[in-house]
Design a protein around this motif. Sequence first.
Motif, short mmCIF file in Angstrom:
data_model
loop_
_atom_site.label_atom_id
_atom_site.label_comp_id
_atom_site.label_asym_id
_atom_site.label_seq_id
_atom_site.Cartn_x
_atom_site.Cartn_y
_atom_site.Cartn_z
N ARG A 1 0.97 -1.22 -0.02
CA ARG A 1 -0.15 0.01 0.06
C ARG A 1 0.97 1.28 -0.12
NH1 ARG A 1 -2.68 0.87 5.28
NH2 ARG A 1 -0.66 1.48 5.77
N ASP A 2 1.83 1.26 0.99
CA ASP A 2 2.73 2.68 0.87
C ASP A 2 3.50 2.54 -0.31
OD1 ASP A 2 1.78 2.67 3.39
OD2 ASP A 2 3.69 1.77 4.57
N TYR A 3 3.73 1.53 -0.99
CA TYR A 3 4.44 1.82 -2.19
C TYR A 3 3.71 2.21 -3.52
CZ TYR A 3 6.93 0.31 -6.59
OH TYR A 3 7.65 0.18 -7.75
N VAL A 4 2.46 1.61 -3.23
CA VAL A 4 1.45 2.21 -4.34
C VAL A 4 1.49 3.85 -4.24
CG1 VAL A 4 -1.17 2.10 -5.10
CG2 VAL A 4 0.28 -0.05 -4.96
N LEU A 5 0.96 4.13 -2.80
CA LEU A 5 0.75 5.52 -2.66
C LEU A 5 1.91 6.34 -2.89
CD1 LEU A 5 -1.25 5.25 0.81
CD2 LEU A 5 -1.99 5.84 -1.31
N SER A 6 3.15 5.79 -2.79
CA SER A 6 4.24 6.58 -3.13
C SER A 6 4.51 6.79 -4.44
CB SER A 6 5.51 6.07 -2.57
OG SER A 6 5.84 4.72 -3.26
N ARG A 7 3.84 6.04 -5.42
CA ARG A 7 3.92 5.89 -6.83
C ARG A 7 2.58 6.23 -7.46
NH1 ARG A 7 6.23 1.46 -9.73
NH2 ARG A 7 6.00 2.89 -11.34
N ILE A 8 1.75 7.05 -6.81
CA ILE A 8 0.15 6.92 -7.17
C ILE A 8 0.17 7.83 -8.56
CG2 ILE A 8 -0.38 9.23 -6.06
CD1 ILE A 8 -3.03 7.44 -5.54
N ASP A 9 1.29 9.00 -8.74
CA ASP A 9 1.25 9.59 -10.03
C ASP A 9 1.30 8.65 -11.32
OD1 ASP A 9 0.63 11.97 -8.60
OD2 ASP A 9 2.82 12.26 -8.25
N GLU A 10 2.06 7.78 -11.15
CA GLU A 10 2.64 6.96 -12.22
C GLU A 10 1.78 5.67 -12.52
OE1 GLU A 10 6.85 5.96 -11.74
OE2 GLU A 10 6.34 7.49 -9.83
N LEU A 11 0.84 5.19 -11.39
CA LEU A 11 0.13 3.92 -11.58
C LEU A 11 -1.31 4.12 -12.08
CD1 LEU A 11 1.77 2.04 -8.27
CD2 LEU A 11 2.38 2.11 -10.68
N VAL A 12 -1.91 3.05 -12.42
CA VAL A 12 -3.36 2.89 -12.60
C VAL A 12 -3.79 2.45 -11.37
CG1 VAL A 12 -2.98 0.90 -14.10
CG2 VAL A 12 -5.34 2.32 -13.90
N ILE A 13 -5.03 2.76 -10.45
CA ILE A 13 -5.66 2.34 -9.62
C ILE A 13 -6.69 1.56 -9.91
CG2 ILE A 13 -6.56 2.62 -7.13
CD1 ILE A 13 -3.44 3.41 -7.45
N LYS A 14 -7.01 0.17 -9.72
CA LYS A 14 -7.90 -0.52 -10.04
C LYS A 14 -8.71 -1.01 -8.96
CE LYS A 14 -6.32 -2.15 -14.62
NZ LYS A 14 -6.05 -3.09 -15.46
N PRO A 15 -10.05 -1.25 -8.90
CA PRO A 15 -10.35 -2.30 -7.72
C PRO A 15 -10.18 -3.49 -7.48
CG PRO A 15 -12.14 -1.71 -9.37
CD PRO A 15 -10.90 -1.14 -9.88
N THR A 16 -9.99 -3.83 -6.36
CA THR A 16 -9.46 -5.19 -6.06
C THR A 16 -10.47 -6.36 -6.71
OG1 THR A 16 -8.42 -4.45 -4.00
CG2 THR A 16 -8.88 -7.01 -4.48
#
Lengths: 296, 850
Positions: free
Chosen positions: B369-384
């Motif tokens: 979770r921390d990793y995803v939050l730290s790169r949120i600008d570059e990633l796509v967030i999908k529902p689990t």
Amino acid sequence: MARYRIHHKTSCFYNYPVIASYHSAKLKPISNESQSCERFKLKIQPNSQDLSERIDYFDNAMAMFSIQESHDKLTVEAESIVTTTKRAVDLTTLDTSCGYLRSSFKDVTRTDIIDAKQFVHPTEITPIFPEVTDFGMRFFKDEIPIGKALLEILNCFKNEFEFDSTATEVNTPSSEVLQNKRGVCQDYAHLMISAMRACGLSCRYASGYILTMPPEGMPRLIGADASHAWVSVFVPGIGWVDLDPTNNCVCADQHVCIGYGRDYSDVSMLKGAVTGGGDHQLSVEVTMEPIDPSQP
Amino acid sequence: MENATPTTQGNWIGSYSPPSGSFDEFYGEDHTPRPQWQDLDRHFSKIPPENWQRRELQLKRLIKDNGITFNVYSNRGSNARPWNLDMIPLAMSQKEADKIESALSQRANLLNIILKDVYGRQSMLQSSKMDPHLIFANPSFLHPCHGLLAHRDQHINIYAADLLRSKDGTWKVLSDRVESAAGLGYALENRMLMSRIFPKVLKNANTQSLQPFINAFCSHIESLAKQNTDTPNVALLTPGPNNNTYFEQSFLARNLGYTLAEGADLTVRNNRLYMKTIGGVQPVDVLLRRVHSDWVDPLEMRNDSLLGIPGLINAIRQGNLAVANGLGSGFVENPAMLAFLPWYSRNFLGENLEIPSVSTWWCGQEQERDYVLSRIDELVIKPTFARKGAKYHFGPLLSSTEKSELIALIRRFPERFCGQEIESEAMLPTYEDGSVKARQHKVRVFLVPGPTGWRMLPGGLGHYYQDSIVADQPKRGSKDIWVINEKSKDTEESKPSANSSSALSLRRHSFDLPSRTADNLFWLGRYIERSESQARLLRTIISLLLEETGSESHQLVIPFIQQTLPLDESASKLFKDDSSELDLTKAEAHLSELLHSASNTSSLLYNLSSVVRTASSVKERLSIDAWKRINHLDDFTQIITPSSDSIYSEESIQFLDDSLDLSASITGHLTENMTRSPGWTFLQIGRRIERSMTTSSILETIFKDPKNYQDTLFTRFLELSDCSITYRRRYLNTITPEAILDLIVFDETNPRSLIHQARELERLLTNLPHSSGRSHHPIDQHTIRFFSRIGLASPGELLSQKGEILKVTMESFFETLRNELSNTSFAIEQTYFAHTKPHQSSTPSNIIGQ
């Protein structure tokens, strides 16, 4: 310890003939360490040619049948004899803190309580509402022992809620039940389940019967009882504790359980898919009478 | 503007210039075509630019004529959009295809084992590495499927994977498709189209044929049958014509030789699945499923489903039915599964994944979770888990408020989200408006299990995008994938033809005609006939009103107008107050509504739309030519807007003429070019019954009143009945009521006469199953009565009465005919279609509480 004969008759009257119908029935009382179903008979009319019984995912007995002849009335009669030895757990002795419980259910390494973990998640019928979460957090605070919290929430149902069979329908969401503080046993159960799950605790839905006392000096009326619903809460070390929020009590030998599930839809007593029929009317007669434990 | 220059001969790839920095399918590092493209390049170079354009037109026409569509949901009834296929295929080398096949075989095996475990022992739950949230909170984990053992533990019988190529040229899996594995039908259809527009290139480029895969797929599907039979009955379960990929489902069914069935076509009796056909119910052994697991059985799954069959799951449970793919397979499709697949692979296979997924992290774990939050600008967030209304959030596109809201949501419910790398995708050449452009793409490939392991379709379904898929934009078009066998160039001649689906064998013909299809064909016949006769009638009325003015001629038109009204309504409601003259304003309003009101169920427009609707639901039974006409009719009805146009306007007259032309040509194609199957019989029966009803009804209106016995009216009536020429040939210019009645009721040689319809009906009915029975079936009893009522009468006898008695005689004669016709129609429906009624669900709620 108590022994009962339970007669449960459901009749469905259709406005137009039904050409074919398919049903599942969950009417057979569960047998476990505190309850034993000695005899069970299911009578279906019109006759079904393909009645089969299976055990569902949550270990409940489930009868499946179809009727392939035209009919405008269906009756399903379940008769069972059940002995229960269940004793009420003393809630004041449950001193595990709610916080510890919560973290146990979150702990991936606690594979020993895996069965309880499947009742931690919201379902379609018991979703997370912010106000229901707040309601739950009134009781299940980190430092409060679970037994105390349960006693308080039962008290709250007793003092703040009113039983009202006209206030709700099958699909009334628990947020509305909470707001109006009225409902029937199913609403009480769903609200308590939603609140506990929103607080990260494990709670399941119980379907069954409760013994009623005829008014003083009156004989027991046949068919005047009803089916009932309550909840079952998991406490590590103790196991499942059955509580009746409608009657504000810990379940003992006056409750007979048919089965457990995540919510009402898992233990729905009679389901059907019918061809034809139009609208239907339903009549349910339940009689639960104590019988002599020594009688064969 | 460089891109817009047309390609020139010898340089078809012309202006193609993929952006630097991304992988290009066509050009290698040295800016020469990659080996698998070299043959193609050579062949394409021989095609002059004008031929490219010609072929593009040919392709568009093929797509339109074959009715290749995908459906887009909209509030308008008809919502099919034409399919889009690019003329340039995606070439893939055999070596690369083999590598992908081997890597995906491992993956398919793994997914199968995961399904076996979650619906069986659930050993994954015993591991402290597997969060039970991913099972217990997963809406795709379907409890009723637990313990539903698949045949030989094969839950996945067709596996599809969406792949994309990252910068360095390696393939990655974006998603796994096992719940319904859609797209195989489109892939076959694309190959069929390519083989029509580039037959030589396809062959000479040494492209692998798709046919062996299809054969392997069919034998695998048939091997699933649990009953010991050499020719198992297989049906393809479709959600129906409104589903977005209905076309490919019906195409697939047709090409595999399986019957396409909707839930209403099937029924469970005694825990066995049956198809309802005109020959009675027939057992189904294997169900190829395109209905989502959630919807297949309203008794055990979603009880609001009208797409399923109650009792289906118990039929599987009792071992009487195999379903492909296994119910509940969607469990492995969730994004979170991608994050855990390497763990599953090590745990269950003791191996590393041969093909990586696009990197994905589940936020239910703290570190991730921390990793995803730290790169949120570059990633796509999908529902689990895929939920209704759940969206993808593309980091680069988020506004700062959206971003902070999303971050708060992830912190509050981390287990509900996954972060995923946004891969830049490989480019390939596409042909657009006369030039070749560079587009990003991804591909869907298909695998089936077999005795020697998984086998991949040497082809697939490619998709390309306008710009990039980052913004989740709609697909721009599809591509055929050609697997090029580079090695065997020398043995080119001995290779089997690459033309795949046109050559597919139609070896199976197991079920009788499904009742629902028969029902639709019957009504298709009735609607076409109804539209045609209604268009004729309206044309007659309008021309009568146009030609003459004054009340006399309006008297002439009244019997025809009466014909446009329901039986229990009189034309007098369109009269001027207290008179027997037509009120033109009222009549014109009435007629205008009958022409093009979309809501009036007796309007011509409505009937024409009903033709399209019923035809669409039996599309796979119609010839391509007939379907072409239906398509035209559909386009035609779409552009008609309920207008306030005068009924005399050019548009209205044109509308009538076009309606007549179109319905006549549809009738022609259906009558002439459809195989003489039971389906054809039902269609013709529908037409005959409708025609008889219309004819007897107008005859009654005219003949019950001697006022109508006028030459001008009779002339119009003969025109309307399409009998003027026949009449003139026989009776020259003498017009008598007897002669007309004789020609249109009693003359067996006149194909428009009632007795002719009766003969035809009788002949058609002998083709139906009931006629093999010994005793007279109710259907036949009614037609015989219809017949004998005509046979016992004569024009002279009917016309011998006067005044009120004439009226009563005519009314009773034609009413008897009409009644027998409706009784015939009803008896046919009862015998052959009645068990097609949909079911409804009831969950009696009987908890009252104490």
